[in-house]
Scaffold this motif. Structure first.
Motif, short mmCIF file in Angstrom:
data_model
loop_
_atom_site.label_atom_id
_atom_site.label_comp_id
_atom_site.label_asym_id
_atom_site.label_seq_id
_atom_site.Cartn_x
_atom_site.Cartn_y
_atom_site.Cartn_z
N TRP A 104 0.74 -1.25 0.06
CA TRP A 104 0.09 0.00 -0.06
C TRP A 104 0.77 1.28 -0.19
O TRP A 104 0.44 2.36 -0.49
CB TRP A 104 -0.91 0.08 1.37
CG TRP A 104 -2.17 -0.87 1.06
CD1 TRP A 104 -1.79 -2.34 1.79
CD2 TRP A 104 -3.11 -1.08 0.34
NE1 TRP A 104 -2.92 -3.26 1.55
CE2 TRP A 104 -3.64 -2.17 0.72
CE3 TRP A 104 -3.78 -0.09 -0.50
CZ2 TRP A 104 -4.99 -2.68 0.20
CZ3 TRP A 104 -5.11 -0.35 -0.69
CH2 TRP A 104 -5.69 -1.55 -0.50
N LEU A 105 1.91 1.19 0.57
CA LEU A 105 2.84 2.46 0.75
C LEU A 105 3.44 2.52 -0.72
O LEU A 105 3.87 3.53 -1.25
CB LEU A 105 4.12 2.32 1.78
CG LEU A 105 3.86 2.34 3.06
CD1 LEU A 105 4.71 1.71 4.05
CD2 LEU A 105 3.33 3.60 3.62
N TYR A 106 3.65 1.56 -1.38
CA TYR A 106 4.26 1.54 -2.88
C TYR A 106 3.26 2.09 -3.68
O TYR A 106 3.60 2.79 -4.45
CB TYR A 106 4.53 0.01 -3.19
CG TYR A 106 5.00 0.17 -4.78
CD1 TYR A 106 6.18 0.52 -4.95
CD2 TYR A 106 4.31 -0.38 -5.68
CE1 TYR A 106 6.76 0.65 -6.33
CE2 TYR A 106 4.72 -0.49 -7.02
CZ TYR A 106 5.82 0.07 -7.27
OH TYR A 106 6.25 -0.06 -8.62
N LEU A 107 2.00 1.59 -3.40
CA LEU A 107 0.76 2.47 -4.16
C LEU A 107 0.86 3.97 -4.14
O LEU A 107 0.41 4.51 -5.08
CB LEU A 107 -0.61 1.64 -3.95
CG LEU A 107 -0.87 0.31 -4.40
CD1 LEU A 107 -2.07 -0.41 -3.90
CD2 LEU A 107 -0.81 0.47 -5.97
N THR A 108 0.86 4.26 -2.95
CA THR A 108 1.02 5.72 -2.54
C THR A 108 1.95 6.49 -3.09
O THR A 108 1.79 7.54 -3.79
CB THR A 108 1.02 5.96 -0.93
OG1 THR A 108 0.00 5.11 -0.38
CG2 THR A 108 0.79 7.30 -0.53
N TYR A 109 3.19 5.75 -3.23
CA TYR A 109 4.25 6.36 -3.74
C TYR A 109 3.96 6.45 -5.36
O TYR A 109 4.33 7.59 -5.76
CB TYR A 109 5.62 5.50 -3.43
CG TYR A 109 6.84 6.07 -4.28
CD1 TYR A 109 7.53 7.02 -4.11
CD2 TYR A 109 7.30 5.17 -5.52
CE1 TYR A 109 8.59 7.53 -4.66
CE2 TYR A 109 8.43 5.58 -5.98
CZ TYR A 109 8.99 6.72 -5.94
OH TYR A 109 10.20 7.13 -6.33
N ARG A 110 3.70 5.58 -6.05
CA ARG A 110 3.52 5.51 -7.30
C ARG A 110 2.30 6.69 -7.75
O ARG A 110 2.47 7.25 -8.82
CB ARG A 110 2.70 4.29 -7.86
CG ARG A 110 3.83 3.36 -7.94
CD ARG A 110 3.46 1.88 -8.68
NE ARG A 110 2.79 2.42 -10.00
CZ ARG A 110 2.12 1.56 -10.79
NH1 ARG A 110 1.96 0.33 -10.60
NH2 ARG A 110 1.76 2.02 -12.04
N GLN A 111 1.24 6.83 -6.76
CA GLN A 111 0.28 7.96 -7.05
C GLN A 111 1.04 9.02 -7.02
O GLN A 111 0.57 10.08 -7.79
CB GLN A 111 -0.59 7.72 -6.09
CG GLN A 111 -2.07 8.64 -6.42
CD GLN A 111 -3.08 8.62 -5.26
OE1 GLN A 111 -3.32 7.57 -4.54
NE2 GLN A 111 -3.88 9.39 -5.10
N GLN A 112 1.76 9.40 -5.89
CA GLN A 112 2.38 10.64 -5.79
C GLN A 112 3.36 10.90 -7.05
O GLN A 112 3.28 12.26 -7.48
CB GLN A 112 3.26 10.65 -4.49
CG GLN A 112 2.39 10.66 -3.17
CD GLN A 112 1.33 11.89 -3.04
OE1 GLN A 112 1.76 12.95 -3.42
NE2 GLN A 112 0.18 11.45 -2.61
N MET A 113 3.80 9.99 -7.52
CA MET A 113 4.82 10.12 -8.78
C MET A 113 3.92 10.48 -9.76
O MET A 113 4.45 11.40 -10.68
CB MET A 113 5.73 9.03 -9.12
CG MET A 113 6.62 8.65 -7.77
SD MET A 113 7.66 10.23 -7.50
CE MET A 113 8.71 10.17 -8.93
N GLU A 114 2.81 9.96 -10.03
CA GLU A 114 2.04 9.92 -11.22
C GLU A 114 1.44 11.46 -11.20
O GLU A 114 1.17 12.23 -12.22
CB GLU A 114 0.91 9.14 -11.43
CG GLU A 114 1.27 7.66 -11.57
CD GLU A 114 0.34 6.75 -11.45
OE1 GLU A 114 -0.89 7.11 -11.02
OE2 GLU A 114 0.49 5.68 -11.73
N GLU A 115 1.22 12.25 -9.98
CA GLU A 115 0.53 13.61 -9.76
C GLU A 115 1.42 14.66 -10.05
O GLU A 115 0.91 15.77 -10.10
CB GLU A 115 -0.31 13.76 -8.56
CG GLU A 115 -1.35 12.72 -8.47
CD GLU A 115 -1.87 12.79 -6.88
OE1 GLU A 115 -1.38 13.30 -6.23
OE2 GLU A 115 -3.17 11.92 -7.03
N ARG A 116 2.68 14.34 -10.11
CA ARG A 116 3.75 15.32 -10.52
C ARG A 116 3.77 15.94 -11.92
O ARG A 116 3.44 15.23 -12.52
CB ARG A 116 5.22 14.82 -10.14
CG ARG A 116 5.32 14.74 -8.44
CD ARG A 116 6.88 14.41 -8.10
NE ARG A 116 7.04 14.28 -6.76
CZ ARG A 116 8.27 14.14 -6.14
NH1 ARG A 116 9.37 13.99 -6.85
NH2 ARG A 116 8.66 14.06 -4.86
#
Length: 289
Positions: free
Chosen positions: A277-289
């Motif tokens: 779940w932390l990995y999913l959060t990280y991926r989402q943050q990177m996509e929103e940049r």
């Protein structure tokens, strides 16, 4: 901001985290490799990984209580967390449609969550006890012995309490998230002829994806360390126990080394559950940049 100034700003937090998290974890790992009881706390005996092997059932004469408690904890997470999130979203969407007396409804929704966990479990248990109205109704009109019913359905009672107690937090979080959704995409979808369900699926839910992940993380962590409801609703001899309840039983027996080994395994288990779940959060943050 230069590196030196940045270091000055973060150093108090880093020092505090080391003192409150890293140091206790190192001490707990050391204690877990010793045989210590309440009477021999000043005379630890080094046993290496024996405590871990005993918990995991790898030594002769060890029990499988660790795995049974782990299985029930995982079942608790799998059953309660999706229902809490789904039900919380449904109630939040209903509250979002209400205009009159909305504050009253939100406050009423929060009532189960604002009481302390042990009081909430007692409130949930009281109607099920002998002499209470629910017991009388079940016995009078359905012929159900409440005590026999509870003994046969302890896990379901525990799941029901978890859903009743935690869902209000999910409701309020989702309700707050609904207020932050930009209105322009919703209006554009409405002009294009999208119905309510299509606007929900294509506009609302994608904008709340980070909330879903956040709530899943928080609820799974809370579910992994559940103890109060097991102690109040099931008791010590029900045969139903979570990781935290099993650790409580070990501490009660005075085996502090074994209890610390259990705590270390608990931390490892939490990390295994949360890393995806932390990995999913990280991926989402990177996509929103």
């Amino acid at each position: 901001m230069d590196k030196k100034t940045f270091a000055y700003f973060i150093s108090p937090s880093v020092i505090l985290m080391v003192l409150l998290m890293v140091v206790p974890l190192i001490v707990s790992i050391w204690l877990s490799m010793n045989t210590i009881t309440l009477t021999t706390i000043d005379r630890p005996v080094w046993v290496g990984l024996d405590n871990y092997a005993n918990l995991l059932g790898l030594t002769e004469g060890s029990t499988s209580r660790f795995w049974s408690s782990m299985n029930f904890t995982l079942l608790y997470i799998v059953v309660t967390v999706p229902i809490q999130i789904t039900l919380g979203l449904v109630v939040a969407l209903m509250l979002d449609q209400i205009r009159a007396f909305r504050g009253v409804y939100v406050a009423a929704t929060l009532l189960p969550f604002i009481v302390t966990p042990i009081v909430g479990a007692l409130m949930f248990r009281t109607p099920l006890q002998d002499g209470e109205i629910l017991q009388w109704l079940l016995d009078e009109y359905m012929g159900i012995d409440i005590n026999f019913f509870l003994r046969q359905n302890v896990p379901y009672v525990i799941f029901a309490h978890a859903i009743w107690y935690v869902t209000p937090f999910v409701v309020v979080t989702f309700f707050a998230g609904l207020q932050t959704i930009p209105q322009e995409p919703l209006e554009a979808a409405r002009v294009d002829g999208a119905n309510w369900f299509e606007r929900l699926w294509h506009v609302v839910l994608p904008n709340m994806r980070s909330l879903f992940i956040l709530l899943a993380l928080i609820n799974m962590m809370d579910a992994y360390r559940v103890f109060d409801s097991i102690y109040v609703l099931a008791g010590e001899n029900s045969g139903v126990e979570t990781i935290m309840f099993y650790n409580f039983d070990i501490i009660n027996s005075g085996r502090l080394g074994l209890a610390n080994a259990m705590s270390v395994l608990t931390v490892i288990g939490v990390m295994i559950i949360l890393i995806p779940w932390l990995y999913l959060t990280y991926r989402q943050q990177m996509e929103e940049r």
